[in-house]
Design an enzyme around this catalytic site. Sequence first.
Site, PDB file in Angstrom:
ATOM      1  N   ASP A  10     106.295 -22.214  40.478  1.00 10.65           N
ATOM      2  CA  ASP A  10     105.353 -21.193  40.956  1.00 10.65           C
ATOM      3  C   ASP A  10     105.546 -20.857  42.435  1.00 10.65           C
ATOM      4  O   ASP A  10     104.949 -19.900  42.927  1.00 10.65           O
ATOM      5  CB  ASP A  10     103.912 -21.702  40.784  1.00 10.65           C
ATOM      6  CG  ASP A  10     103.303 -21.241  39.474  1.00 10.65           C
ATOM      7  OD1 ASP A  10     103.421 -20.047  39.156  1.00 10.65           O
ATOM      8  OD2 ASP A  10     102.700 -22.084  38.782  1.00 10.65           O
TER       9      ASP A  10
ATOM     10  N   GLN B  96      99.264 -24.571  34.957  1.00 12.41           N
ATOM     11  CA  GLN B  96      98.467 -23.346  34.867  1.00 12.41           C
ATOM     12  C   GLN B  96      97.123 -23.531  35.569  1.00 12.41           C
ATOM     13  O   GLN B  96      96.421 -24.523  35.345  1.00 12.41           O
ATOM     14  CB  GLN B  96      98.261 -22.953  33.387  1.00 12.41           C
ATOM     15  CG  GLN B  96      97.582 -21.616  33.179  1.00 12.41           C
ATOM     16  CD  GLN B  96      98.389 -20.419  33.717  1.00 12.41           C
ATOM     17  OE1 GLN B  96      99.613 -20.425  33.744  1.00 12.41           O
ATOM     18  NE2 GLN B  96      97.693 -19.389  34.157  1.00 12.41           N
TER      19      GLN B  96
ATOM     20  N   LYS C 271     104.050 -16.968  28.612  1.00 14.36           N
ATOM     21  CA  LYS C 271     105.110 -17.554  29.450  1.00 14.36           C
ATOM     22  C   LYS C 271     106.075 -18.359  28.585  1.00 14.36           C
ATOM     23  O   LYS C 271     107.294 -18.266  28.746  1.00 14.36           O
ATOM     24  CB  LYS C 271     104.488 -18.455  30.536  1.00 14.36           C
ATOM     25  CG  LYS C 271     103.765 -17.672  31.623  1.00 14.36           C
ATOM     26  CD  LYS C 271     103.009 -18.575  32.591  1.00 14.36           C
ATOM     27  CE  LYS C 271     102.274 -17.749  33.638  1.00 14.36           C
ATOM     28  NZ  LYS C 271     101.436 -18.554  34.562  1.00 14.36           N
TER      29      LYS C 271
END
Length: 293
Positions: free
Chosen positions: A120, A97, A53
């Site tokens: 997200d 994460q 990412k």
Amino acid sequence: MTTIIDGKEISKKLREDLNKEIKNLKNKYNAVPGLAVIQVGNVAASSVYVKAKTKSAQEVGIEVIDHHLEESVSQDELLNLIEKLNNQKNVNGILVQLPLPKHMNEQLILDSIHPDKDADGFHPLNVGKLSIASHNDENLLIPCTPYGCLLMLKGLNIELAGKNAVVVGRSNIVGKPMAQLLIKESCTVTVAHSKTNDLPNVCKNADIIVAAVGRPKMIKGEWIKKGAIVIDVGINRIEVEIDGERKNKLVGDVDYKEAEKSASAITPVPGGVGPMTIACLLRNTTIAFKNSR
Ligand code: GUN
């Protein structure tokens, strides 16, 4: 002929478009989108994802603010960091994460991210907005993996309205938002899960199957209707024997070799959904930047 849906290629195009857009934004605002990436501990898979990412974000011109915390960090310390990032001007998106260590309440952490910086799309406000929005709203922060799956389906240029879509898996990260997105496309959506009766027959009815269960090759070839579209979200590491040696291999939730025989289109693992998830994270970060102006 079965179409192999090339997530690498589609995501490359998305990243190229984002790169151009970010250059224009930089000219206009003298600033670029900033993404804070938080990893807690050293779960091997998380390290791989975070690295990928970060690299992709930097390549398109996003500034990455990296916070790698010890496994033992307290929940309050993490909440304090998120609060600081919520108020930090050069941060437009925050990504924590998952999974987090057992001593943390994952939902509490996700809820603490400012909804406008929710890279997200996991914050309850954004989850709610997704379920309410009846049309495609360019400003929405949508969970990255299901949005990536939708873009792959749309890239096939087939009519989605009226199709029977079966989503296998009901997670907050993939299954539930995937169902919302398919409902918005006017599919008839079934969400199947571990308690579903007669899963093979439920799948056999599907024009579109999205597999997100996290079990290697669980969806069998004979469960796939002739001509169905198969999107495989699974990324499972299994051990296989190659030339007498035990090696790690990545496989999806679908038995690819068998499913390919019936499917009209199918995503490979790796090189299918994975790269799309990352591209959609970069897209969300860019949207958050634009929304903030
Ligand atoms: N862990 C597995 N998938 C995801 C994802 O899409 N976002 C985050 N933050 N963590 C994950």
